[in-house]
Design a protein around this motif. Structure first.
Motif, short mmCIF file in Angstrom:
data_model
loop_
_atom_site.label_atom_id
_atom_site.label_comp_id
_atom_site.label_asym_id
_atom_site.label_seq_id
_atom_site.Cartn_x
_atom_site.Cartn_y
_atom_site.Cartn_z
N TYR A 12 37.82 93.54 54.91
CA TYR A 12 38.70 94.17 55.89
C TYR A 12 39.25 95.49 55.36
O TYR A 12 39.41 96.46 56.13
CB TYR A 12 39.83 93.23 56.34
CG TYR A 12 41.02 93.17 55.44
CD1 TYR A 12 42.12 94.00 55.67
CD2 TYR A 12 41.07 92.31 54.34
CE1 TYR A 12 43.24 93.96 54.84
CE2 TYR A 12 42.16 92.27 53.51
CZ TYR A 12 43.24 93.10 53.76
OH TYR A 12 44.34 93.06 52.93
N VAL A 13 39.51 95.59 54.06
CA VAL A 13 40.00 96.84 53.45
C VAL A 13 38.92 97.91 53.56
O VAL A 13 39.21 99.07 53.86
CB VAL A 13 40.40 96.60 51.98
CG1 VAL A 13 40.67 97.91 51.25
CG2 VAL A 13 41.60 95.67 51.89
N GLN A 14 37.68 97.52 53.35
CA GLN A 14 36.57 98.46 53.45
C GLN A 14 36.36 98.92 54.89
O GLN A 14 36.01 100.09 55.14
CB GLN A 14 35.30 97.82 52.89
CG GLN A 14 35.40 97.53 51.39
CD GLN A 14 34.19 96.81 50.87
OE1 GLN A 14 33.10 97.38 50.86
NE2 GLN A 14 34.36 95.57 50.44
N VAL A 15 36.58 98.04 55.85
CA VAL A 15 36.47 98.42 57.26
C VAL A 15 37.56 99.43 57.60
O VAL A 15 37.30 100.46 58.24
CB VAL A 15 36.56 97.18 58.19
CG1 VAL A 15 36.68 97.59 59.65
CG2 VAL A 15 35.36 96.27 57.98
N PRO A 48 34.47 87.44 62.65
CA PRO A 48 35.41 88.00 63.63
C PRO A 48 36.86 88.02 63.13
O PRO A 48 37.62 88.91 63.48
CB PRO A 48 35.26 87.07 64.84
CG PRO A 48 33.89 86.50 64.70
CD PRO A 48 33.65 86.37 63.23
N ASN A 49 37.24 87.04 62.31
CA ASN A 49 38.59 87.04 61.75
C ASN A 49 38.81 88.22 60.82
O ASN A 49 39.92 88.77 60.73
CB ASN A 49 38.89 85.74 61.01
CG ASN A 49 38.96 84.55 61.95
OD1 ASN A 49 39.32 84.68 63.12
ND2 ASN A 49 38.57 83.39 61.46
N THR A 50 37.76 88.64 60.12
CA THR A 50 37.84 89.80 59.24
C THR A 50 38.04 91.06 60.08
O THR A 50 38.85 91.93 59.73
CB THR A 50 36.57 89.92 58.38
OG1 THR A 50 36.43 88.72 57.61
CG2 THR A 50 36.61 91.12 57.46
N ALA A 51 37.30 91.17 61.17
CA ALA A 51 37.46 92.31 62.08
C ALA A 51 38.88 92.33 62.65
O ALA A 51 39.53 93.38 62.71
CB ALA A 51 36.43 92.26 63.20
N LYS A 56 44.32 94.65 62.86
CA LYS A 56 45.76 94.43 62.70
C LYS A 56 46.32 95.41 61.68
O LYS A 56 47.36 96.03 61.90
CB LYS A 56 46.02 92.98 62.26
CG LYS A 56 47.48 92.62 62.09
CD LYS A 56 47.63 91.15 61.70
CE LYS A 56 49.06 90.70 61.63
NZ LYS A 56 49.79 91.28 60.50
N GLU A 57 45.63 95.57 60.56
CA GLU A 57 46.05 96.51 59.51
C GLU A 57 46.08 97.94 60.06
O GLU A 57 47.03 98.69 59.82
CB GLU A 57 45.07 96.41 58.34
CG GLU A 57 45.42 97.27 57.16
CD GLU A 57 46.48 96.66 56.26
OE1 GLU A 57 47.07 97.44 55.50
OE2 GLU A 57 46.73 95.44 56.32
#
Length: 124
Positions: A12-15, A48-51, A56-57
């Protein structure tokens, strides 16, 4: 959308970083719609939870906004966009300094080399 993930940081940080880079380089326009969380997960082949966590971030950082049931969009706030650009520049400079410091290059020589290389690479 093409993102190469590493194993050192959470996905998620990389996204989030990918979107910051797209914002800073102007590859996405202020107010531009972005894929839904589910679409992004499918495109990047991530959970999908990672997305959801990445979105959210990004919402908390003011990078994107969502109005009601409308698709999420890139911020129009020029101050936020400027801060994203500055953050990425500082991270790159910090990384460069960390890697070059052990060589003990005098600052004047280093700045000269940077200017020369920058002009060479960008035909200035």
């Amino acid at each position: 959308m093409n993102v190469s993930f590493n194993k050192r940081e959470p996905v998620y940080v990389q996204v989030v970083r990918h979107f910051k880079e797209q914002i800073a380089t102007g590859n996405v326009e202020p107010g531009q719609e972005i894929p839904s969380r589910r679409e992004l997960a499918n495109q990047l082949k991530i959970n999908p939870n990672t997305a959801q966590r990445a979105y959210k971030e990004m919402e908390e950082e003011g990078l994107i906004f969502t109005e009601g049931n409308s698709p999420s969009k890139i911020t129009r706030d020029e101050k936020v966009i400027g801060m994203v650009r500055e953050e990425l520049i500082i991270q790159a400079v910090d990384s460069f300094i960390t890697s070059i410091r052990p060589i003990n290059v005098p600052i004047d020589e280093l700045v000269g080399l940077i200017k020369e290389k920058y002009k060479e690479d960008f035909n200035e």
